[in-house]
Design a protein around this motif. Structure first.
Motif, PDB file in Angstrom:
ATOM      1  N   LYS A  66       0.849  -1.188   0.000  1.00 21.44           N
ATOM      2  CA  LYS A  66       0.000   0.000   0.000  1.00 21.44           C
ATOM      3  C   LYS A  66       0.889   1.244   0.000  1.00 21.44           C
ATOM      4  N   ILE A  67       0.439   2.277  -0.672  1.00 19.27           N
ATOM      5  CA  ILE A  67       1.121   3.565  -0.626  1.00 19.27           C
ATOM      6  C   ILE A  67       0.723   4.217   0.685  1.00 19.27           C
ATOM      7  N   ILE A  68       1.730   4.561   1.485  1.00 13.59           N
ATOM      8  CA  ILE A  68       1.460   5.106   2.815  1.00 13.59           C
ATOM      9  C   ILE A  68       1.809   6.586   2.923  1.00 13.59           C
ATOM     10  N   ALA A  69       2.532   7.121   1.926  1.00 13.56           N
ATOM     11  CA  ALA A  69       2.929   8.531   1.989  1.00 13.56           C
ATOM     12  C   ALA A  69       3.217   9.052   0.592  1.00 13.56           C
ATOM     13  N   GLN A  70       3.001  10.355   0.454  1.00 13.42           N
ATOM     14  CA  GLN A  70       3.306  11.037  -0.797  1.00 13.42           C
ATOM     15  C   GLN A  70       4.065  12.321  -0.460  1.00 13.42           C
ATOM     16  N   TYR A  71       5.132  12.552  -1.223  1.00 14.03           N
ATOM     17  CA  TYR A  71       5.945  13.756  -1.078  1.00 14.03           C
ATOM     18  C   TYR A  71       6.023  14.457  -2.427  1.00 14.03           C
ATOM     19  N   ALA A  72       6.213  15.763  -2.377  1.00 14.99           N
ATOM     20  CA  ALA A  72       6.344  16.575  -3.590  1.00 14.99           C
ATOM     21  C   ALA A  72       7.730  17.224  -3.589  1.00 14.99           C
ATOM     22  N   PRO A  73       8.299  17.454  -4.775  1.00 15.28           N
ATOM     23  CA  PRO A  73       9.606  18.098  -4.818  1.00 15.28           C
ATOM     24  C   PRO A  73       9.515  19.533  -4.292  1.00 15.28           C
ATOM     25  N   GLU A  74      10.516  19.924  -3.567  1.00 14.29           N
ATOM     26  CA  GLU A  74      10.594  21.300  -3.066  1.00 14.29           C
ATOM     27  C   GLU A  74      11.221  22.140  -4.161  1.00 14.29           C
ATOM     28  N   ILE A  75      10.377  22.829  -4.926  1.00 18.06           N
ATOM     29  CA  ILE A  75      10.847  23.516  -6.130  1.00 18.06           C
ATOM     30  C   ILE A  75      11.641  24.782  -5.832  1.00 18.06           C
ATOM     31  N   LEU A  76      11.546  25.311  -4.631  1.00 21.78           N
ATOM     32  CA  LEU A  76      12.275  26.529  -4.304  1.00 21.78           C
ATOM     33  C   LEU A  76      13.659  26.253  -3.718  1.00 21.78           C
ATOM     34  N   GLU A  77      13.975  25.006  -3.506  1.00 19.83           N
ATOM     35  CA  GLU A  77      15.285  24.614  -2.971  1.00 19.83           C
ATOM     36  C   GLU A  77      16.132  24.033  -4.094  1.00 19.83           C
ATOM     37  N   PRO A  78      17.377  24.467  -4.211  1.00 20.57           N
ATOM     38  CA  PRO A  78      18.223  23.928  -5.282  1.00 20.57           C
ATOM     39  C   PRO A  78      18.539  22.447  -5.057  1.00 20.57           C
ATOM     40  N   ALA A  79      18.668  21.743  -6.166  1.00 21.65           N
ATOM     41  CA  ALA A  79      19.044  20.322  -6.129  1.00 21.65           C
ATOM     42  C   ALA A  79      20.265  20.164  -7.019  1.00 21.65           C
ATOM     43  N   PRO A  80      21.072  19.167  -6.856  1.00 24.82           N
ATOM     44  CA  PRO A  80      21.002  18.134  -5.828  1.00 24.82           C
ATOM     45  C   PRO A  80      21.599  18.608  -4.491  1.00 24.82           C
ATOM     46  N   PRO A  81      21.329  17.955  -3.404  1.00 25.43           N
ATOM     47  CA  PRO A  81      20.396  16.833  -3.296  1.00 25.43           C
ATOM     48  C   PRO A  81      18.962  17.328  -3.383  1.00 25.43           C
ATOM     49  N   MET A  82      18.112  16.431  -3.792  1.00 25.62           N
ATOM     50  CA  MET A  82      16.695  16.749  -3.922  1.00 25.62           C
ATOM     51  C   MET A  82      16.081  16.888  -2.541  1.00 25.62           C
ATOM     52  N   ARG A  83      15.270  17.896  -2.385  1.00 24.03           N
ATOM     53  CA  ARG A  83      14.534  18.082  -1.136  1.00 24.03           C
ATOM     54  C   ARG A  83      13.054  17.839  -1.424  1.00 24.03           C
ATOM     55  N   TRP A  84      12.417  17.125  -0.515  1.00 22.19           N
ATOM     56  CA  TRP A  84      11.028  16.731  -0.685  1.00 22.19           C
ATOM     57  C   TRP A  84      10.183  17.278   0.454  1.00 22.19           C
ATOM     58  N   SER A  85       8.970  17.695   0.130  1.00 20.94           N
ATOM     59  CA  SER A  85       8.018  18.184   1.126  1.00 20.94           C
ATOM     60  C   SER A  85       6.912  17.158   1.308  1.00 20.94           C
ATOM     61  N   HIS A  86       6.578  16.902   2.558  1.00 20.52           N
ATOM     62  CA  HIS A  86       5.495  15.981   2.873  1.00 20.52           C
ATOM     63  C   HIS A  86       4.192  16.529   2.305  1.00 20.52           C
ATOM     64  N   ALA A  87       3.466  15.723   1.547  1.00 19.84           N
ATOM     65  CA  ALA A  87       2.194  16.143   0.962  1.00 19.84           C
ATOM     66  C   ALA A  87       1.015  15.493   1.684  1.00 19.84           C
ATOM     67  N   GLN A  88       1.102  14.187   1.914  1.00 22.71           N
ATOM     68  CA  GLN A  88       0.026  13.490   2.621  1.00 22.71           C
ATOM     69  C   GLN A  88       0.495  12.109   3.049  1.00 22.71           C
ATOM     70  N   GLY A  89      -0.274  11.522   3.946  1.00 22.77           N
ATOM     71  CA  GLY A  89       0.060  10.207   4.453  1.00 22.77           C
ATOM     72  C   GLY A  89       1.014  10.287   5.628  1.00 22.77           C
ATOM     73  N   ALA A  90       1.671   9.169   5.895  1.00 23.22           N
ATOM     74  CA  ALA A  90       2.611   9.090   7.015  1.00 23.22           C
ATOM     75  C   ALA A  90       3.830   9.974   6.746  1.00 23.22           C
ATOM     76  N   GLU A  91       4.402  10.517   7.796  1.00 22.43           N
ATOM     77  CA  GLU A  91       5.658  11.257   7.656  1.00 22.43           C
ATOM     78  C   GLU A  91       6.785  10.264   7.873  1.00 22.43           C
ATOM     79  N   ILE A  92       7.628  10.120   6.867  1.00 17.79           N
ATOM     80  CA  ILE A  92       8.655   9.084   6.873  1.00 17.79           C
ATOM     81  C   ILE A  92       9.935   9.536   7.550  1.00 17.79           C
TER      82      ILE A  92
END
Length: 183
Positions: A125-151
């Motif tokens: 089951k999918i337990i969490a979804q994250y979205a890319p943090e578009i205002l933060e430079p990558a790499p490394p990629m930064r992700w923002s919690h969108a919904q579900g469990a916080e990992i």
């Protein structure tokens, strides 16, 4: 579930999500409801959190309005699954991360979604979804919690399946670093 099973699971979910997105632009409410139920069947909401489809439109559209909106169905694309990583997690045990593209033709070469899946009562089951943090430079990629469990920090991957390389330079660099973290 093994990592190859996780790849199949994420791809099946992305197929269902795409069918729902197309239905949101071109099908009557009943069909859209069926597609939403199908995509949400892949999800699990831990107690106290929300995990649901974010695709939708207003209900009760006339056939004429829906026909007009159907002209925009070309603006929807099936997400590309770039990579699946397996982790050992203190709370979820075997945790799988699916790195997927954006849902529009112009952004299928860049990160658009990070999904986490775990086995719940013997079923993935999918337990969490994250979205890319578009205002933060990558790499490394930064992700923002969108919904579900916080990992939180899942740690170092124990297995990786690299499937398709992102075309956006910053995301490709992050993808390569993750892919090569097993070497």
């Amino acid at each position: 579930m093994e990592i190859d099973g996780a790849v199949d699971f994420f791809n099946a979910y992305l197929d269902a999500e795409y069918a729902e997105a197309v239905a949101a632009r071109s099908e009557p409410d009943q069909v859209l409801d069926e597609r939403r139920r199908a995509s949400e069947a892949f999800m699990y909401a831990a107690p106290g959190v929300v995990m649901s489809s974010v695709i939708g439109r207003g209900r009760g559209w006339s056939a004429e309005k829906l026909s007009e909106y159907a002209q925009t169905v070309h603006q929807v694309a099936r997400r590309v699954l770039f990579l699946v990583a397996e982790y050992r997690h203190s709370e979820w045990d075997r945790l799988f991360a699916g790195y997927a593209s954006g849902p529009r033709p112009r952004i299928t070469g860049s990160y658009g979604q990070l999904l986490y899946a775990a086995e719940i009562e013997g079923q993935p089951k999918i337990i969490a979804q994250y979205a890319p943090e578009i205002l933060e430079p990558a790499p490394p990629m930064r992700w923002s919690h969108a919904q579900g469990a916080e990992i939180g920090d899942p740690g170092r991957p124990v297995a990786i399946r690299a499937l398709a390389e992102p075309t956006l330079q910053e995301h490709r660099q992050d993808w390569i670093a993750l892919r090569d973290s097993m070497a």
